[in-house]
Design a protein around this motif. Structure first.
Motif, PDB file in Angstrom:
ATOM      1  N   ASN A 122      45.404  44.077  37.218  1.00 32.29           N
ATOM      2  CA  ASN A 122      46.377  44.369  36.439  1.00 32.29           C
ATOM      3  C   ASN A 122      47.972  43.995  37.445  1.00 32.29           C
ATOM      4  OD1 ASN A 122      45.169  45.869  34.451  1.00 32.29           O
ATOM      5  ND2 ASN A 122      44.985  47.653  35.751  1.00 32.29           N
ATOM      6  N   GLN A 128      48.691  36.403  35.315  1.00 30.42           N
ATOM      7  CA  GLN A 128      48.932  36.830  33.970  1.00 30.42           C
ATOM      8  C   GLN A 128      49.911  35.782  33.435  1.00 30.42           C
ATOM      9  OE1 GLN A 128      49.760  41.083  33.718  1.00 30.42           O
ATOM     10  NE2 GLN A 128      48.183  41.511  35.342  1.00 30.42           N
ATOM     11  N   GLU A 132      48.937  33.176  30.146  1.00 29.52           N
ATOM     12  CA  GLU A 132      49.568  33.059  28.968  1.00 29.52           C
ATOM     13  C   GLU A 132      50.206  31.805  28.661  1.00 29.52           C
ATOM     14  OE1 GLU A 132      52.337  36.516  29.463  1.00 29.52           O
ATOM     15  OE2 GLU A 132      50.594  38.082  29.221  1.00 29.52           O
ATOM     16  N   SER A 138      45.484  38.773  26.055  1.00 29.18           N
ATOM     17  CA  SER A 138      44.728  39.882  26.263  1.00 29.18           C
ATOM     18  C   SER A 138      43.962  40.371  25.062  1.00 29.18           C
ATOM     19  CB  SER A 138      45.529  40.852  26.690  1.00 29.18           C
ATOM     20  OG  SER A 138      44.835  42.021  27.231  1.00 29.18           O
TER      21      SER A 138
END
Length: 157
Positions: A122, A128, A132, A138
């Motif tokens: 996280n 992340q 992307e 997600s």
């Protein structure tokens, strides 16, 4: 120039060092015994349960990715799980991670996998953002796990 390729027997020492850097330094987990790391390495070399890709620059490994193979009942088809994608600190911010990711993605496409999926922490915002940029989204699933050694010790008490 970076060269992305499948891991080979000659990579065991450098790849072991990278895996320890990934496990201990990056994720701050206990160092697994070298025998277990080498057993995993040789299991992945046969490419039945998974595969490892490495990035080589100037005869030095600067990254690796690990795919595990399984099935998804919802698709009734095999899938690739990208379990690890790691590049050294000095290789970050270059195109190395992109090339490594694309090698895994191409492998999944060429071998008729339904999809490739992965998890990231996280708080790993850099990863992340990278995923992307690669076009990933997600899925909204919540990941659970049970660690067998903790469960076993708590059941014994």
């Amino acid at each position: 120039m970076a060269n992305v390729r499948k891991a080979e027997t000659k990579d065991i020492n450098q790849l072991t060092e990278l895996m320890y850097e990934y496990i201990v330094d990056f994720y701050q987990r206990p160092k697994p015994p070298i025998e277990k790391v080498h057993q995993l390495f040789y299991t992945l070399l046969n490419q039945k349960e998974g595969s490892q890709f490495v990035v080589e620059q100037d005869e030095k490994l600067v990254g690796f990715a690990t795919l595990y193979f399984t099935y998804d009942t919802l698709f009734a088809q095999k899938v690739a799980i990208l379990n690890d994608l790691y590049v050294t600190e000095e290789a970050r911010g270059t195109d190395v991670a992109n090339e490594l990711f694309q090698a895994c993605n191409n492998f999944a496409k060429e071998n008729d996998y339904a999809y490739m999926s992965w998890l990231t922490a996280n708080d790993n915002k850099r990863a992340q953002s990278f995923y992307e940029k690669m076009g990933a989204t997600s899925e909204g699933w919540i990941h659970y796990s049970i660690q067998m050694n903790k469960m076993t010790s708590s059941l014994v008490k």
